[in-house]
Design a protein around this motif. Structure first.
Motif, PDB file in Angstrom:
ATOM      1  N   ASN A  54       0.406  -1.715   0.174  1.00  0.00           N
ATOM      2  CA  ASN A  54       0.067   0.044   0.127  1.00  0.00           C
ATOM      3  C   ASN A  54       0.758   1.233  -0.283  1.00  0.00           C
ATOM      4  OD1 ASN A  54      -2.928  -1.700   0.107  1.00  0.00           O
ATOM      5  ND2 ASN A  54      -2.507  -1.656   2.096  1.00  0.00           N
ATOM      6  N   GLN A  59       7.209   6.598   0.361  1.00  0.00           N
ATOM      7  CA  GLN A  59       6.540   7.555   1.465  1.00  0.00           C
ATOM      8  C   GLN A  59       6.726   6.426   2.500  1.00  0.00           C
ATOM      9  OE1 GLN A  59       2.848   5.640  -0.314  1.00  0.00           O
ATOM     10  NE2 GLN A  59       2.274   7.981  -0.146  1.00  0.00           N
ATOM     11  N   LEU A  69       2.306   9.842  10.744  1.00  0.00           N
ATOM     12  CA  LEU A  69       1.299   9.809  11.161  1.00  0.00           C
ATOM     13  C   LEU A  69       0.327   9.113  12.643  1.00  0.00           C
ATOM     14  CD1 LEU A  69       1.593   6.878   8.567  1.00  0.00           C
ATOM     15  CD2 LEU A  69      -0.343   9.039   8.760  1.00  0.00           C
ATOM     16  N   TRP A 108     -10.592  11.410   5.825  1.00  0.00           N
ATOM     17  CA  TRP A 108      -9.223  10.343   5.758  1.00  0.00           C
ATOM     18  C   TRP A 108      -9.613   9.356   5.466  1.00  0.00           C
ATOM     19  CZ3 TRP A 108      -4.473  10.292   7.101  1.00  0.00           C
ATOM     20  CH2 TRP A 108      -3.530   8.834   7.303  1.00  0.00           C
ATOM     21  N   TYR A 109     -10.593   8.803   5.303  1.00  0.00           N
ATOM     22  CA  TYR A 109     -10.850   7.475   4.080  1.00  0.00           C
ATOM     23  C   TYR A 109     -10.616   7.945   2.392  1.00  0.00           C
ATOM     24  CZ  TYR A 109     -10.917   4.631   8.031  1.00  0.00           C
ATOM     25  OH  TYR A 109     -11.470   3.537   9.476  1.00  0.00           O
ATOM     26  N   THR A 112      -7.378   8.524   1.756  1.00  0.00           N
ATOM     27  CA  THR A 112      -6.159   7.615   1.576  1.00  0.00           C
ATOM     28  C   THR A 112      -7.278   6.314   0.403  1.00  0.00           C
ATOM     29  OG1 THR A 112      -8.071   6.196   3.426  1.00  0.00           O
ATOM     30  CG2 THR A 112      -5.927   7.573   4.081  1.00  0.00           C
ATOM     31  N   ILE A 116      -3.941   5.697  -1.852  1.00  0.00           N
ATOM     32  CA  ILE A 116      -3.741   4.505  -2.102  1.00  0.00           C
ATOM     33  C   ILE A 116      -4.762   3.426  -2.519  1.00  0.00           C
ATOM     34  CG2 ILE A 116      -2.504   2.490  -0.452  1.00  0.00           C
ATOM     35  CD1 ILE A 116      -1.971   5.104   1.582  1.00  0.00           C
ATOM     36  N   SER A 118      -7.365   0.577  -2.790  1.00  0.00           N
ATOM     37  CA  SER A 118      -8.486   0.608  -1.554  1.00  0.00           C
ATOM     38  C   SER A 118      -8.689  -1.410  -1.244  1.00  0.00           C
ATOM     39  CB  SER A 118      -9.541   1.440  -1.728  1.00  0.00           C
ATOM     40  OG  SER A 118     -10.691   0.855  -0.991  1.00  0.00           O
ATOM     41  N   ARG A 122     -11.302   0.987   3.388  1.00  0.00           N
ATOM     42  CA  ARG A 122     -11.708   2.092   3.915  1.00  0.00           C
ATOM     43  C   ARG A 122     -12.441   2.683   3.343  1.00  0.00           C
ATOM     44  NH1 ARG A 122      -6.463   1.714   0.737  1.00  0.00           N
ATOM     45  NH2 ARG A 122      -4.994   0.911   2.246  1.00  0.00           N
TER      46      ARG A 122
END
Length: 152
Positions: A54, A59, A69, A108-109, A112, A116, A118, A122
């Motif tokens: 992920n 990163q 984080l 947030w979800y 992400t 990234i 899923s 998420r």
């Protein structure tokens, strides 16, 4: 001081339980990210060549990424416990706090999911946040938490 109705709606109890679970997960993830980046990252990186899921190599290799984080997750975890307590006790401020946490969760979800790929988990987070917001606006929930609408 507000006096809450005698019976707490079942959904409020469920929302509080979800906040407790999120708080526990946030503590584990926050402490884990901080420990991983500050202590374990150098050891793991030198000992093993493990694939990182992920996250891109860039990163995962950014110094301080895990600490950052963790610094986000830990306060949100603590706030989740406080909100759960407020929901269970029928506190007026808990309605607003739960609403804010749900909005943060959705943002947030969604963020992400956008950056990234899923696996569906998420997306479930976005759905849970949306259902929580819908439920907080139900009249009996607003009444229990002291947020009933004033009528002229």
């Amino acid at each position: 001081m507000q006096i809450a109705p005698k019976f707490r709606p079942r959904g409020v109890t469920i929302a509080a339980a979800v906040n407790i679970i999120i708080g526990i997960a946030g503590l584990f993830f926050g402490i884990g990210f901080i420990a991983q980046d500050a202590v374990l990252h150098p050891l793991i990186e030198s000992a093993f060549e493990l694939p990182r899921q992920n996250l891109s190599v860039e990163q995962a290799s950014i110094p301080g990424f895990g600490i950052t984080l963790g610094a986000v997750f830990l306060p949100l975890a603590i706030v989740s416990f406080i909100v759960a307590s407020g929901l269970l006790k029928g506190r007026r401020w808990a309605w607003t706090a739960a609403l804010v946490l749900s909005i943060i969760s959705i943002v947030w979800y969604a963020f992400t999911v956008a950056i990234i790929p899923s696996n569906g988990g998420r997306t479930l987070g976005v759905i849970i946040g949306a259902v929580t917001i819908y439920y907080l606006y139900r009249p009996h929930v607003k009444a229990y938490l002291g947020r009933e609408m004033m009528r002229a």
